[in-house]
Design an enzyme around this catalytic site. Sequence first.
Site, PDB file in Angstrom:
ATOM      1  N   ASP A  45     -13.760  -1.786   2.581  1.00 24.69           N
ATOM      2  CA  ASP A  45     -12.878  -1.958   3.733  1.00 24.69           C
ATOM      3  C   ASP A  45     -13.660  -1.499   4.966  1.00 24.69           C
ATOM      4  OD1 ASP A  45     -10.996  -1.561   5.764  1.00 24.69           O
ATOM      5  OD2 ASP A  45      -9.529  -0.511   4.533  1.00 24.69           O
ATOM      6  N   ASP A  95      -7.098   3.023  -3.165  1.00 27.49           N
ATOM      7  CA  ASP A  95      -7.842   3.054  -1.902  1.00 27.49           C
ATOM      8  C   ASP A  95      -8.096   4.509  -1.515  1.00 27.49           C
ATOM      9  OD1 ASP A  95      -8.943   2.702   0.601  1.00 27.49           O
ATOM     10  OD2 ASP A  95      -7.194   1.728   1.491  1.00 27.49           O
ATOM     11  N   LYS A 155      -2.844   4.970  -2.549  1.00 26.89           N
ATOM     12  CA  LYS A 155      -3.808   5.745  -1.773  1.00 26.89           C
ATOM     13  C   LYS A 155      -4.209   6.952  -2.620  1.00 26.89           C
ATOM     14  CE  LYS A 155      -4.031   3.573   2.210  1.00 26.89           C
ATOM     15  NZ  LYS A 155      -5.319   3.148   2.796  1.00 26.89           N
ATOM     16  N   GLY A 163      -4.376  -4.517   5.865  1.00 27.67           N
ATOM     17  CA  GLY A 163      -3.404  -4.332   6.934  1.00 27.67           C
ATOM     18  C   GLY A 163      -3.612  -3.001   7.610  1.00 27.67           C
ATOM     19  N   GLU A 205     -11.049   0.752  -3.656  1.00 24.69           N
ATOM     20  CA  GLU A 205     -11.373   0.405  -2.273  1.00 24.69           C
ATOM     21  C   GLU A 205     -12.018   1.593  -1.559  1.00 24.69           C
ATOM     22  OE1 GLU A 205      -7.894  -1.136  -0.326  1.00 24.69           O
ATOM     23  OE2 GLU A 205      -8.723  -0.930   1.678  1.00 24.69           O
ATOM     24  N   LYS A 220      -9.916  -7.233   7.388  1.00 28.61           N
ATOM     25  CA  LYS A 220      -8.918  -6.893   8.408  1.00 28.61           C
ATOM     26  C   LYS A 220      -9.420  -7.457   9.725  1.00 28.61           C
ATOM     27  CE  LYS A 220      -7.461  -2.458   6.414  1.00 28.61           C
ATOM     28  NZ  LYS A 220      -7.662  -0.989   6.514  1.00 28.61           N
ATOM     29  N   LYS A 276      -0.977  -0.886  -4.469  1.00 22.85           N
ATOM     30  CA  LYS A 276      -2.204  -0.152  -4.119  1.00 22.85           C
ATOM     31  C   LYS A 276      -1.806   1.296  -3.871  1.00 22.85           C
ATOM     32  CE  LYS A 276      -4.712   0.032   0.269  1.00 22.85           C
ATOM     33  NZ  LYS A 276      -5.401  -0.780   1.296  1.00 22.85           N
ATOM     34  N   SER A 280       0.865  -1.174   0.000  1.00 23.15           N
ATOM     35  CA  SER A 280       0.000   0.000   0.000  1.00 23.15           C
ATOM     36  C   SER A 280       0.904   1.227   0.000  1.00 23.15           C
ATOM     37  CB  SER A 280      -0.875  -0.049   1.263  1.00 23.15           C
ATOM     38  OG  SER A 280      -1.634   1.121   1.405  1.00 23.15           O
TER      39      SER A 280
HETATM   40  O1  OSB Z   1      -7.291   1.631   4.428  1.00 23.92           O
HETATM   41  O2  OSB Z   1      -6.169  -0.110   4.150  1.00 23.92           O
HETATM   42  C1  OSB Z   1      -6.324   0.969   4.701  1.00 23.92           C
HETATM   43  C2  OSB Z   1      -3.306   1.670   6.943  1.00 23.92           C
HETATM   44  C3  OSB Z   1      -3.915   2.319   7.991  1.00 23.92           C
HETATM   45  C4  OSB Z   1      -5.271   2.559   7.938  1.00 23.92           C
HETATM   46  C5  OSB Z   1      -6.019   2.142   6.844  1.00 23.92           C
HETATM   47  C6  OSB Z   1      -5.415   1.477   5.794  1.00 23.92           C
HETATM   48  C7  OSB Z   1      -4.032   1.266   5.832  1.00 23.92           C
HETATM   49  C8  OSB Z   1      -3.285   0.657   4.746  1.00 23.92           C
HETATM   50  C9  OSB Z   1      -1.968   0.032   5.105  1.00 23.92           C
HETATM   51  O3  OSB Z   1      -3.609   0.709   3.577  1.00 23.92           O
HETATM   52  C10 OSB Z   1      -1.871  -1.374   4.695  1.00 23.92           C
HETATM   53  C11 OSB Z   1      -0.670  -2.038   5.340  1.00 23.92           C
HETATM   54  O4  OSB Z   1      -0.746  -2.436   6.521  1.00 23.92           O
HETATM   55  O5  OSB Z   1       0.343  -2.147   4.668  1.00 23.92           O
HETATM   56 MG    MG Z   2      -8.422   0.575   3.023  1.00 23.80          MG
END
Ligand code: OSB
Ligand code: MG
Length: 368
Positions: free
Chosen positions: A239, A189, A163, A291, A214, A263, A161, A135
């Site tokens: 999510d 995401d 953001k 994650g 996402e 998660k 992925k 991510s």
């Molecule tokens: O939306 O998936 C998410 C991290 C913190 C809060 C929300 C998210 C995330 C990540 C990190 O995308 C994913 C990872 O642990 O590598």
């Molecule tokens: Mg997410």
Amino acid sequence: MRIERVVLRRVNLPLVSPFRTSLGIEYDKPAVLVQVITKDSEGWGESVSGFDASYSSEYIESTLDVLQRHLLPPLLAAEQVTASTVAGLMGGVKGHRMAKAAVEMAVMDAELRSYGMSFATSMGAVTDRVASGVSVGIMDSVPELLDAVTGYLEQGYQRIKLKIEPGWDLAPVRAVRERFGDDLVLQVDANAAYTLGDARHLARLDAFDLLLIEQPLDEEDVRGHAELARQLVTPICLDESIVSARSAADAIALGACRIVNIKPGRVGGYLEARRIHDVCAANGIPVWCGGMLETGLGRAGNAALAALPNFTLPGDVSASDRYFATDITEPFVLRDGCLDVPSGPGLGVSPLPDVLAEVTTAVLEPAA
Ligand code: OSB
Ligand code: MG
């Protein structure tokens, strides 16, 4: 088994690079670790609540508070606590799924260690390695993003992925797709940064052949996601909106998602995570393991979960060095784009005492 003691630790691990999302920017990874001690075993759990309540209503101090005040006293008073009964013992408390997940994880670890059985085996894993994605946070510029993605692809991550948020969506996605080509498995995401009014804008992402988008809309806007799904070619993955097997079943029935990010921390633990996996499998909905920048403890459990059969897409289960210079367990490493699923008893990993001492900012022991 009877729980003799529970020790809570608040830890703080510096991230190797700041992680920016539409929710804000993180420089450190906080966590509450739950250590459950029984006569002949011990187990570890990790809460994924963050510094603030931007991702969900839970945050680190709320986790510590509800654990001490409401969740742990009935457990310490109970004669018998097992992984399959602990959720019931905590059932008088509404919500607080992240806190409950950490407790269940610790109880499950202690119990499985006493049997010598791994998380993976107990949950029904069908593989010993899981595909690893990464991510990638919001960056200050597109060249900086391309450098970061280049580095991750050189390490072997199997999917990227990005953001996104309003103002950081079409341009970075276009640049990554153009630079790395059509074969790159790419998804985005939004962490709920858009509204249904952005549907026409989001439909422009369809041009980039994304695996999924996402959580574009608010966590409670399940019907909005269903409406948006009718206007996009790109599959919607949820999510934040998926907090239980029931909410997964509802979202699927409404047509709000074609893919689900699971998660364990968000849904109250590994057992509910498995139920969501099962509901999705029964509906032909593929899942992947999300994650929350977990330490090696949560990562171990997530790798085990991701070894279940309907986890057919690469997860946000990256190697330890994507997050931390020093993890609190033996580090998870990327091998041919995969992480090994721990096979030892329980989580198969434990905190390294020296590192644990270094990252611990508070130790609390609720009286039995
Ligand atoms: O939306 O998936 C998410 C991290 C913190 C809060 C929300 C998210 C995330 C990540 C990190 O995308 C994913 C990872 O642990 O590598
Ligand atoms: Mg997410």
